[in-house]
Write a protein that holds these residues in place. Structure first.
Motif, PDB file in Angstrom:
ATOM      1  N   GLU A  12       0.827  -1.214   0.000  1.00 35.78           N
ATOM      2  CA  GLU A  12       0.000   0.000   0.000  1.00 35.78           C
ATOM      3  C   GLU A  12       0.858   1.259   0.000  1.00 35.78           C
ATOM      4  N   SER A  13       2.154   1.100  -0.223  1.00 35.12           N
ATOM      5  CA  SER A  13       3.060   2.243  -0.240  1.00 35.12           C
ATOM      6  C   SER A  13       3.889   2.177  -1.519  1.00 35.12           C
ATOM      7  N   SER A  14       4.623   3.245  -1.790  1.00 33.69           N
ATOM      8  CA  SER A  14       5.492   3.242  -2.962  1.00 33.69           C
ATOM      9  C   SER A  14       6.775   3.991  -2.642  1.00 33.69           C
ATOM     10  N   LEU A  15       7.863   3.524  -3.250  1.00 32.92           N
ATOM     11  CA  LEU A  15       9.161   4.179  -3.106  1.00 32.92           C
ATOM     12  C   LEU A  15       9.886   4.099  -4.439  1.00 32.92           C
ATOM     13  N   GLU A  16      10.113   5.260  -5.016  1.00 35.77           N
ATOM     14  CA  GLU A  16      10.804   5.361  -6.302  1.00 35.77           C
ATOM     15  C   GLU A  16      12.087   6.154  -6.102  1.00 35.77           C
ATOM     16  N   ILE A  17      13.199   5.589  -6.530  1.00 33.26           N
ATOM     17  CA  ILE A  17      14.496   6.251  -6.442  1.00 33.26           C
ATOM     18  C   ILE A  17      15.127   6.267  -7.822  1.00 33.26           C
ATOM     19  N   ASN A  18      15.425   7.456  -8.301  1.00 35.63           N
ATOM     20  CA  ASN A  18      16.066   7.603  -9.606  1.00 35.63           C
ATOM     21  C   ASN A  18      15.280   6.897 -10.704  1.00 35.63           C
ATOM     22  N   GLY A  19      13.967   6.985 -10.608  1.00 40.00           N
ATOM     23  CA  GLY A  19      13.094   6.406 -11.622  1.00 40.00           C
ATOM     24  C   GLY A  19      12.828   4.929 -11.490  1.00 40.00           C
ATOM     25  N   VAL A  20      13.326   4.298 -10.430  1.00 40.36           N
ATOM     26  CA  VAL A  20      13.145   2.854 -10.238  1.00 40.36           C
ATOM     27  C   VAL A  20      12.219   2.604  -9.049  1.00 40.36           C
ATOM     28  N   ASN A  21      11.210   1.767  -9.264  1.00 40.20           N
ATOM     29  CA  ASN A  21      10.314   1.353  -8.181  1.00 40.20           C
ATOM     30  C   ASN A  21      11.020   0.275  -7.360  1.00 40.20           C
ATOM     31  N   VAL A  22      11.645   0.665  -6.263  1.00 38.74           N
ATOM     32  CA  VAL A  22      12.480  -0.286  -5.524  1.00 38.74           C
ATOM     33  C   VAL A  22      11.638  -1.332  -4.787  1.00 38.74           C
ATOM     34  N   ASN A  23      10.374  -1.010  -4.474  1.00 35.26           N
ATOM     35  CA  ASN A  23       9.520  -1.996  -3.809  1.00 35.26           C
ATOM     36  C   ASN A  23       9.260  -3.201  -4.713  1.00 35.26           C
ATOM     37  N   GLY A  24       9.460  -3.030  -6.011  1.00 34.73           N
ATOM     38  CA  GLY A  24       9.207  -4.125  -6.937  1.00 34.73           C
ATOM     39  C   GLY A  24      10.419  -4.989  -7.233  1.00 34.73           C
ATOM     40  N   LEU A  25      11.552  -4.708  -6.615  1.00 38.27           N
ATOM     41  CA  LEU A  25      12.767  -5.470  -6.881  1.00 38.27           C
ATOM     42  C   LEU A  25      12.881  -6.681  -5.949  1.00 38.27           C
ATOM     43  N   ASN A  26      13.388  -7.795  -6.477  1.00 37.65           N
ATOM     44  CA  ASN A  26      13.665  -8.932  -5.601  1.00 37.65           C
ATOM     45  C   ASN A  26      14.952  -8.659  -4.816  1.00 37.65           C
ATOM     46  N   ASP A  27      15.268  -9.527  -3.876  1.00 36.89           N
ATOM     47  CA  ASP A  27      16.396  -9.279  -2.966  1.00 36.89           C
ATOM     48  C   ASP A  27      17.708  -9.081  -3.707  1.00 36.89           C
ATOM     49  N   LYS A  28      17.964  -9.901  -4.717  1.00 39.72           N
ATOM     50  CA  LYS A  28      19.222  -9.816  -5.457  1.00 39.72           C
ATOM     51  C   LYS A  28      19.319  -8.492  -6.214  1.00 39.72           C
ATOM     52  N   ASN A  29      18.261  -8.128  -6.910  1.00 39.60           N
ATOM     53  CA  ASN A  29      18.278  -6.888  -7.680  1.00 39.60           C
ATOM     54  C   ASN A  29      18.266  -5.663  -6.776  1.00 39.60           C
TER      55      ASN A  29
END
Length: 219
Positions: free
Chosen positions: A58-75
């Motif tokens: 229910e939240s969002s975090l975008e850094i430098n144009g990347v949605n970091v909440n959508g990244l898996n642990d490795k990425n």
């Protein structure tokens, strides 16, 4: 550069962050102030991807144009290494390594060639006035020198944003003033964005914006 919306964090029954929204522009220096327990460090850990929101869906975090909440642990770990720098109150240098080796560590994690990493590390240490300290281990450095090594380490991978948690809290007043001036010099030289959590009123006032947290919210 940073767009955070509705960041919440709970530990058991304790609600530390209660829905924080934050937008920070590229090359902006932003300070975050507030009483102990207001949630400043917790917010910095979420923004720096060291922790995740309790309400991640229910939240969002975008850094430098990347949605970091959508990244898996490795990425996410790869993104953090390449795009984010950290400076802590207690410099967190590894005592068995020299200043040069400490600065190189994030570059080695990135798999940068040793010669290239050392060249960049030497350039940074020289820029920070530590060209005579390459081979010194942390216990042979002053507090201000140790913190400047930590600053160099945070910059080695040319991050988009640097997060600093009470970066001058363990320094004497002269070293603290020098460090504060350094952030602005770095912004001009390397075009970094800085987010600083601090109790230091002088540093907070120098920032482009000073944000205040009270009981887990921005006010």
């Amino acid at each position: 550069m940073i767009k955070a919306n509705n960041l919440k964090k709970t530990y058991g029954d304790l609600e530390v962050l209660k829905g924080v929204d934050l937008h920070i522009q590229k090359q902006e220096i932003v300070s975050i102030v507030g009483a102990s327990g207001a949630g400043k460090t917790t917010l910095l850990q979420l923004l720096g991807t060291l922790d995740v929101p309790s309400n991640i869906t229910e939240s969002s975090l975008e850094i430098n144009g990347v949605n970091v909440n959508g990244l898996n642990d490795k990425n996410l770990a790869k993104f953090r290494n390449e795009h984010i720098g950290f400076i802590f109150q207690f410099h967190q240098l590894l005592p068995e390594f020299t200043a040069l080796e400490n600065v190189c560590i994030p570059a080695f994690i990135k798999k940068t060639h040793k010669k290239e990493a050392e060249k960049k590390a030497k350039e940074l240490l020289d820029f920070l006035g530590l060209s005579h300290r390459f081979e010194h281990k942390p216990n042979a450095l002053s507090g201000g020198e140790q913190q400047r090594v930590a600053v160099a380490r945070s910059l080695i991978n040319s991050p988009s944003v640097v997060f600093a948690d009470e970066p001058s809290g363990n320094l004497d007043s002269e070293s603290a003033e020098n460090l504060h001036q350094l952030f602005f010099k770095l912004r001009e030289e390397f075009e970094q964005t800085f987010v600083l959590v601090t109790h230091n009123k002088d540093l907070a006032a120098m920032a482009d914006r000073c944000l205040t947290m009270v009981d887990g919210r921005m006010v």
